[in-house]
Design an enzyme around this catalytic site. Structure first.
Site, PDB file in Angstrom:
ATOM      1  N   ASP A  16       0.866  -1.190   0.000  1.00  0.00           N
ATOM      2  CA  ASP A  16       0.000   0.000   0.000  1.00  0.00           C
ATOM      3  C   ASP A  16       0.895   1.231   0.000  1.00  0.00           C
ATOM      4  OD1 ASP A  16      -2.786   1.111   0.274  1.00  0.00           O
ATOM      5  OD2 ASP A  16      -1.856   2.077   1.995  1.00  0.00           O
ATOM      6  N   SER A  17       0.306   2.358  -0.408  1.00  0.00           N
ATOM      7  CA  SER A  17       1.050   3.609  -0.366  1.00  0.00           C
ATOM      8  C   SER A  17       1.422   3.970   1.076  1.00  0.00           C
ATOM      9  CB  SER A  17       0.204   4.724  -0.971  1.00  0.00           C
ATOM     10  OG  SER A  17      -1.003   4.845  -0.250  1.00  0.00           O
ATOM     11  N   CYS A  79      -4.040  -1.299  -2.493  1.00  0.00           N
ATOM     12  CA  CYS A  79      -4.166   0.145  -2.626  1.00  0.00           C
ATOM     13  C   CYS A  79      -4.950   0.383  -3.910  1.00  0.00           C
ATOM     14  CB  CYS A  79      -2.783   0.775  -2.713  1.00  0.00           C
ATOM     15  SG  CYS A  79      -2.786   2.540  -3.061  1.00  0.00           S
ATOM     16  N   GLU A 164      -4.677   9.671   8.482  1.00  0.00           N
ATOM     17  CA  GLU A 164      -3.239   9.580   8.771  1.00  0.00           C
ATOM     18  C   GLU A 164      -2.850  10.471   9.959  1.00  0.00           C
ATOM     19  OE1 GLU A 164      -0.341   8.370   6.546  1.00  0.00           O
ATOM     20  OE2 GLU A 164      -1.720   6.972   5.597  1.00  0.00           O
ATOM     21  N   CYS A 198     -11.117   3.112  -1.114  1.00  0.00           N
ATOM     22  CA  CYS A 198      -9.796   3.544  -0.648  1.00  0.00           C
ATOM     23  C   CYS A 198      -9.580   2.844   0.680  1.00  0.00           C
ATOM     24  CB  CYS A 198      -9.743   5.055  -0.477  1.00  0.00           C
ATOM     25  SG  CYS A 198      -8.211   5.603   0.313  1.00  0.00           S
ATOM     26  N   HIS A 200      -8.021   3.530   3.262  1.00  0.00           N
ATOM     27  CA  HIS A 200      -8.076   4.312   4.499  1.00  0.00           C
ATOM     28  C   HIS A 200      -9.500   4.519   5.006  1.00  0.00           C
ATOM     29  CE1 HIS A 200      -4.003   5.399   3.410  1.00  0.00           C
ATOM     30  NE2 HIS A 200      -3.861   6.056   4.544  1.00  0.00           N
TER      31      HIS A 200
END
Ligand code: DGL
Length: 281
Positions: A16-17, A79, A164, A198, A200
């Site tokens: 993942d990023s 991702c 984040e 996504c 996240h």
């Protein structure tokens, strides 16, 4: 690839990023605990969501090569942005040259396959990064499988930074959840399913859930990706045999390992064993 031919079994690589892929990894480990996993987060260069096609492809290929060099025979791009912008080129152009026996899989196709069974009326909404939404990958994949479906998408560029920065439960998140969910809902009054496209976004699930009608499905991808991997390994025993079993999980980050350990707790509720890696070398 130097040294790759003598290694023919290893952990399942999960890329993942940044931290978002941990929501996928958690479900993979829950449903398929017998395998070893190696997670790689390119945290130093995240977010990918606003980056160009070429850069996402270049970074993702570096990550795949790194996971291969650590023995992974199978890599999951956990991702959406990398799956949207890099997967096809890696599968079609790079893999035959690097090692045609290895595999790289993404998260968009399994989600598109699952949506046919989940949406009752074929009116689907997609929330993703700018990169994922602009690529129109969901429109295309769902359209191939279910040409009668209506797909509307909305990018939610503030959600990744909120997660984040550990603000997913804060009042700032309320504002941005209202904003993007409101826009998406307004695009199609018949929408019955929203894909959180996504990795996240599952951390914002309670807020998103509370702002949509009760009978609407809000889909998180972890479970779908894990079921799809299980199915893939059953259909490809030659690859299944190359995935080592032991239940271990190791983590690599391009950022500071202590920072990764701290933030990973938000996604996993546990401490992780993480090392630093440089993808440019
Ligand atoms: N993990 C990425 C995805 O699923 C989002 C984060 C980013 O923008 O890097 O699309």
């Amino acid at each position: 690839m130097k040294g790759s031919s003598e290694i023919n079994c290893g952990p399942i690589g999960v890329f993942d990023s940044g931290y978002g892929g941990l929501t996928i990894l958690r479900e993979l480990r829950r449903q398929l605990p017998q395998y070893d996993y190696l997670y790689l987060g390119d945290n130093a260069r995240a977010p990918y969501g606003t980056r160009s096609f070429d850069i996402v492809y270049e970074f993702t290929l570096q990550a795949v090569r790194t996971l291969f060099s650590r023995g992974c025979q199978l890599v999951i791009l956990a991702c959406n942005t990398a799956s949207a912008k890099a997967l096809r080129t890696i599968q079609q152009r790079d893999l035959p040259l690097i090692d045609p026996t290895r595999r790289v899989l993404g998260v968009i196709r399994p989600t598109a396959e699952a949506i046919g069974k989940i949406s009752a009326n074929g009116h689907v909404g997609v929330l993703g990064t700018q990169g994922t939404v602009n690529s129109r990958s969901y429109d295309m994949e769902i359209g191939k499988l279910y040409p009668d479906f209506t797909v509307n998408s909305e990018s939610a560029p503030m959600w990744v930074p909120l997660v984040e920065n550990n603000e997913a439960d804060g009042p700032g998140a309320d504002y941005f959840v209202d904003k993007y969910v409101g826009k998406l809902l307004a695009s199609d009054p018949d929408m019955d399913t929203i894909i959180l496209a996504c990795t996240h976004y599952p951390l914002l699930y309670p807020k998103i859930r509370s702002r949509v009608p009760e009978n609407m499905t809000v889909l998180r991808q972890g479970e779908i990706v894990a079921e799809s991997l299980d199915d893939y390994l059953r259909r490809h025993p030659e690859m299944e045999r190359r995935c080592t079993r032991g239940g271990s999980c190791e983590y690599l980050t391009t950022e500071n390992p202590d920072k990764f350990t701290d933030l990973a707790r938000l996604f996993l509720d546990t401490d992780v064993n993480v090392s630093h890696i440089d993808l440019n070398s």
